[in-house]
Design a protein around this motif. Sequence first.
Motif, PDB file in Angstrom:
ATOM      1  N   GLU A  41     -15.267  46.306 -23.469  1.00 60.90           N
ATOM      2  CA  GLU A  41     -16.503  46.110 -23.491  1.00 60.90           C
ATOM      3  C   GLU A  41     -17.044  47.012 -22.235  1.00 60.90           C
ATOM      4  OE1 GLU A  41     -20.290  43.378 -22.587  1.00 60.90           O
ATOM      5  OE2 GLU A  41     -18.376  42.844 -23.332  1.00 60.90           O
ATOM      6  N   ILE A  42     -16.176  47.495 -21.015  1.00 56.65           N
ATOM      7  CA  ILE A  42     -16.379  48.605 -20.039  1.00 56.65           C
ATOM      8  C   ILE A  42     -16.409  49.487 -20.068  1.00 56.65           C
ATOM      9  CG2 ILE A  42     -15.406  49.296 -17.675  1.00 56.65           C
ATOM     10  CD1 ILE A  42     -15.392  45.968 -17.195  1.00 56.65           C
ATOM     11  N   LEU A  43     -14.750  50.517 -21.244  1.00 54.38           N
ATOM     12  CA  LEU A  43     -14.469  51.750 -21.677  1.00 54.38           C
ATOM     13  C   LEU A  43     -15.500  51.751 -22.880  1.00 54.38           C
ATOM     14  CD1 LEU A  43     -10.877  51.447 -22.179  1.00 54.38           C
ATOM     15  CD2 LEU A  43     -12.083  52.520 -20.327  1.00 54.38           C
ATOM     16  N   GLN A  44     -16.363  50.823 -23.024  1.00 50.91           N
ATOM     17  CA  GLN A  44     -17.694  50.925 -24.230  1.00 50.91           C
ATOM     18  C   GLN A  44     -19.087  51.765 -23.086  1.00 50.91           C
ATOM     19  OE1 GLN A  44     -17.812  48.534 -27.147  1.00 50.91           O
ATOM     20  NE2 GLN A  44     -16.252  47.637 -27.601  1.00 50.91           N
ATOM     21  N   GLN A  45     -19.166  51.436 -22.690  1.00 50.83           N
ATOM     22  CA  GLN A  45     -19.928  51.726 -21.412  1.00 50.83           C
ATOM     23  C   GLN A  45     -20.445  53.694 -21.842  1.00 50.83           C
ATOM     24  OE1 GLN A  45     -22.443  49.121 -21.268  1.00 50.83           O
ATOM     25  NE2 GLN A  45     -20.147  48.269 -22.029  1.00 50.83           N
ATOM     26  N   ARG A  46     -21.475  53.916 -21.904  1.00 52.95           N
ATOM     27  CA  ARG A  46     -21.583  55.532 -22.019  1.00 52.95           C
ATOM     28  C   ARG A  46     -22.530  56.774 -20.703  1.00 52.95           C
ATOM     29  NH1 ARG A  46     -17.472  55.411 -23.790  1.00 52.95           N
ATOM     30  NH2 ARG A  46     -17.332  55.680 -26.096  1.00 52.95           N
ATOM     31  N   SER A  47     -23.211  55.370 -20.036  1.00 55.09           N
ATOM     32  CA  SER A  47     -23.995  55.599 -19.039  1.00 55.09           C
ATOM     33  C   SER A  47     -23.624  55.724 -17.836  1.00 55.09           C
ATOM     34  CB  SER A  47     -25.478  55.546 -19.235  1.00 55.09           C
ATOM     35  OG  SER A  47     -25.437  54.145 -19.570  1.00 55.09           O
ATOM     36  N   ARG A  56     -20.672  45.503 -12.507  1.00 53.27           N
ATOM     37  CA  ARG A  56     -21.139  43.714 -11.472  1.00 53.27           C
ATOM     38  C   ARG A  56     -21.864  42.755 -12.252  1.00 53.27           C
ATOM     39  NH1 ARG A  56     -24.908  45.321  -7.692  1.00 53.27           N
ATOM     40  NH2 ARG A  56     -25.158  43.568  -6.972  1.00 53.27           N
ATOM     41  N   LYS A  57     -20.985  42.741 -13.431  1.00 52.35           N
ATOM     42  CA  LYS A  57     -20.927  41.250 -14.815  1.00 52.35           C
ATOM     43  C   LYS A  57     -20.257  40.778 -14.737  1.00 52.35           C
ATOM     44  CE  LYS A  57     -23.278  38.674 -17.986  1.00 52.35           C
ATOM     45  NZ  LYS A  57     -23.675  39.118 -19.073  1.00 52.35           N
ATOM     46  N   LEU A  58     -18.835  41.769 -14.813  1.00 53.42           N
ATOM     47  CA  LEU A  58     -17.774  40.900 -15.841  1.00 53.42           C
ATOM     48  C   LEU A  58     -17.262  40.944 -14.863  1.00 53.42           C
ATOM     49  CD1 LEU A  58     -17.998  43.367 -19.267  1.00 53.42           C
ATOM     50  CD2 LEU A  58     -18.369  40.983 -18.650  1.00 53.42           C
ATOM     51  N   PRO A  60     -16.909  40.634 -11.447  1.00 55.48           N
ATOM     52  CA  PRO A  60     -16.847  38.967 -10.284  1.00 55.48           C
ATOM     53  C   PRO A  60     -16.626  37.788 -11.780  1.00 55.48           C
ATOM     54  CG  PRO A  60     -19.136  39.459 -10.218  1.00 55.48           C
ATOM     55  CD  PRO A  60     -17.601  40.768 -11.523  1.00 55.48           C
ATOM     56  N   GLN A  61     -17.084  37.716 -12.997  1.00 53.74           N
ATOM     57  CA  GLN A  61     -16.539  36.873 -14.201  1.00 53.74           C
ATOM     58  C   GLN A  61     -15.345  36.705 -14.203  1.00 53.74           C
ATOM     59  OE1 GLN A  61     -18.592  37.871 -17.701  1.00 53.74           O
ATOM     60  NE2 GLN A  61     -20.932  36.371 -16.797  1.00 53.74           N
ATOM     61  N   TYR A  62     -14.754  37.922 -14.603  1.00 51.58           N
ATOM     62  CA  TYR A  62     -12.782  37.217 -14.961  1.00 51.58           C
ATOM     63  C   TYR A  62     -12.227  36.943 -13.602  1.00 51.58           C
ATOM     64  CZ  TYR A  62      -8.835  38.676 -15.914  1.00 51.58           C
ATOM     65  OH  TYR A  62      -7.376  39.091 -17.073  1.00 51.58           O
ATOM     66  N   PHE A  63     -12.515  37.503 -12.236  1.00 51.04           N
ATOM     67  CA  PHE A  63     -11.400  37.889 -11.335  1.00 51.04           C
ATOM     68  C   PHE A  63     -12.157  36.189 -10.553  1.00 51.04           C
ATOM     69  CE2 PHE A  63     -10.194  42.089 -12.063  1.00 51.04           C
ATOM     70  CZ  PHE A  63      -9.298  42.609 -12.583  1.00 51.04           C
ATOM     71  N   GLY A  64     -13.094  35.597 -10.767  1.00 50.02           N
ATOM     72  CA  GLY A  64     -14.402  34.683  -9.865  1.00 50.02           C
ATOM     73  C   GLY A  64     -14.621  35.622  -8.724  1.00 50.02           C
ATOM     74  N   PHE A  65     -14.776  36.304  -8.609  1.00 56.97           N
ATOM     75  CA  PHE A  65     -15.087  37.358  -7.323  1.00 56.97           C
ATOM     76  C   PHE A  65     -16.344  37.241  -7.022  1.00 56.97           C
ATOM     77  CE2 PHE A  65     -12.716  40.516  -7.693  1.00 56.97           C
ATOM     78  CZ  PHE A  65     -11.362  40.205  -6.942  1.00 56.97           C
TER      79      PHE A  65
END
Length: 158
Positions: A41-47, A56-58, A60-65
């Motif tokens: 999902e991160i690599l699909q971003q184009r801007s 900023r969203k993913l 913290p969710q993944y690492f529990g930050f």
Amino acid sequence: DNRWLRLICQQISSTIQTLMYKTRVWNLEKDTKDFMDISSEILQQRSYPSLYGRIRKLIPQYFGFEDATLLFRDSKDSDLFTLNSDRVDPTKDLSKCISKFPVTMGLTALALKEGSINYTNNVRDDNRIDPLVDNILGGKLRSVVIGGLTLPETSQGI
């Protein structure tokens, strides 16, 4: 009588160990899949704005930050910059929506220079921290993990 009891206990122990192993394998598979999904999902971003928002969203969710931010490296002058908001219109002039930082300050500079992951559990007392760059989330941090996002031969961002 004792032999039967010992045999039953060994069988129960073996079954428990097998279940624990399968649970660990399942958790590793799930963690790997979650990481691959987030990476994709991160690599699909184009801007810059969309990448910044997804990080900023993913992360913290993944690492529990509690929070995450992203600094980009300006290819023209090698300074770092970040967006001032999660809600930046990618069709507008981004130069009015960014804050720039020199690439020579704090743990951030160390991560870029060494291509390493740097961390501290005590932001207030760590003399490697430069609050201007390393604590751009407004002084609410207690712990920081800073690592470079790199391509071969060059650091691209933090």
